[in-house]
Design a protein around this motif. Structure first.
Motif, PDB file in Angstrom:
ATOM      1  N   ASP A 132       0.836  -1.193   0.000  1.00  0.00           N
ATOM      2  CA  ASP A 132       0.000   0.000   0.000  1.00  0.00           C
ATOM      3  C   ASP A 132       0.874   1.246   0.000  1.00  0.00           C
ATOM      4  O   ASP A 132       1.909   1.294   0.669  1.00  0.00           O
ATOM      5  N   TYR A 133       0.464   2.238  -0.754  1.00  0.00           N
ATOM      6  CA  TYR A 133       1.116   3.556  -0.812  1.00  0.00           C
ATOM      7  C   TYR A 133       2.572   3.477  -1.274  1.00  0.00           C
ATOM      8  O   TYR A 133       3.404   4.271  -0.868  1.00  0.00           O
ATOM      9  N   GLN A 134       2.871   2.519  -2.144  1.00  0.00           N
ATOM     10  CA  GLN A 134       4.226   2.354  -2.666  1.00  0.00           C
ATOM     11  C   GLN A 134       4.658   3.644  -3.352  1.00  0.00           C
ATOM     12  O   GLN A 134       3.918   4.210  -4.156  1.00  0.00           O
ATOM     13  N   THR A 135       5.838   4.110  -3.039  1.00  0.00           N
ATOM     14  CA  THR A 135       6.277   5.452  -3.448  1.00  0.00           C
ATOM     15  C   THR A 135       6.604   5.595  -4.929  1.00  0.00           C
ATOM     16  O   THR A 135       6.682   6.704  -5.430  1.00  0.00           O
ATOM     17  N   ASN A 136       6.807   4.479  -5.634  1.00  0.00           N
ATOM     18  CA  ASN A 136       7.095   4.563  -7.064  1.00  0.00           C
ATOM     19  C   ASN A 136       5.951   4.024  -7.913  1.00  0.00           C
ATOM     20  O   ASN A 136       6.089   3.842  -9.105  1.00  0.00           O
ATOM     21  N   ALA A 137       4.820   3.771  -7.278  1.00  0.00           N
ATOM     22  CA  ALA A 137       3.634   3.283  -7.997  1.00  0.00           C
ATOM     23  C   ALA A 137       2.628   4.425  -8.085  1.00  0.00           C
ATOM     24  O   ALA A 137       2.434   5.160  -7.134  1.00  0.00           O
ATOM     25  N   TRP A 138       2.006   4.557  -9.256  1.00  0.00           N
ATOM     26  CA  TRP A 138       1.084   5.685  -9.449  1.00  0.00           C
ATOM     27  C   TRP A 138      -0.287   5.231  -9.912  1.00  0.00           C
ATOM     28  O   TRP A 138      -0.462   4.149 -10.428  1.00  0.00           O
ATOM     29  N   LYS A 139      -1.247   6.121  -9.722  1.00  0.00           N
ATOM     30  CA  LYS A 139      -2.618   5.990 -10.224  1.00  0.00           C
ATOM     31  C   LYS A 139      -2.916   7.252 -11.020  1.00  0.00           C
ATOM     32  O   LYS A 139      -2.429   8.331 -10.676  1.00  0.00           O
TER      33      LYS A 139
END
Length: 98
Positions: free
Chosen positions: A61-68
């Motif tokens: 959750d809330y991975q810093t290099n993953a986006w929406k």
């Protein structure tokens, strides 16, 4: 109307419809922005950073290099417990440990 004319008209309409669909999705994407650090595990959009290959591959959750993709102008108002500001970011960032 002959069958040949019907097929030609149908093909032309399908081509126009496909062109409109591409334009619509391009317009929809233009009104959105990538927001990092807000997606839940496995719910990111495509092309996150290292450790992910595409949509739905974020590991936490809330991975810093993953986006929406979010509506333009809303990213920095969405909560992100890993972010230095506590809100989504417009670029990948280093996690803040609390």
């Amino acid at each position: 109307m002959s069958m040949k004319k019907t097929m030609i008209i149908s093909a032309a309409l399908a081509t126009v419809a496909a062109g409109l669909a591409v334009t619509d999705s391009a317009e929809a994407r233009a009104k959105k922005e990538k927001c990092y650090g807000i997606s839940l595990a496995g719910h990111n959009d495509c092309s996150a950073g290292p450790g992910t290959s595409c949509a739905g591959t974020s590991k936490k959750d809330y991975q810093t290099n993953a986006w929406k993709l979010v509506p333009q102008g809303t990213c920095t108002t969405i909560e992100s417990p890993t972010s230095p500001t506590g809100f989504g970011q417009l670029a990948a960032f280093k996690e803040v440990k609390k």
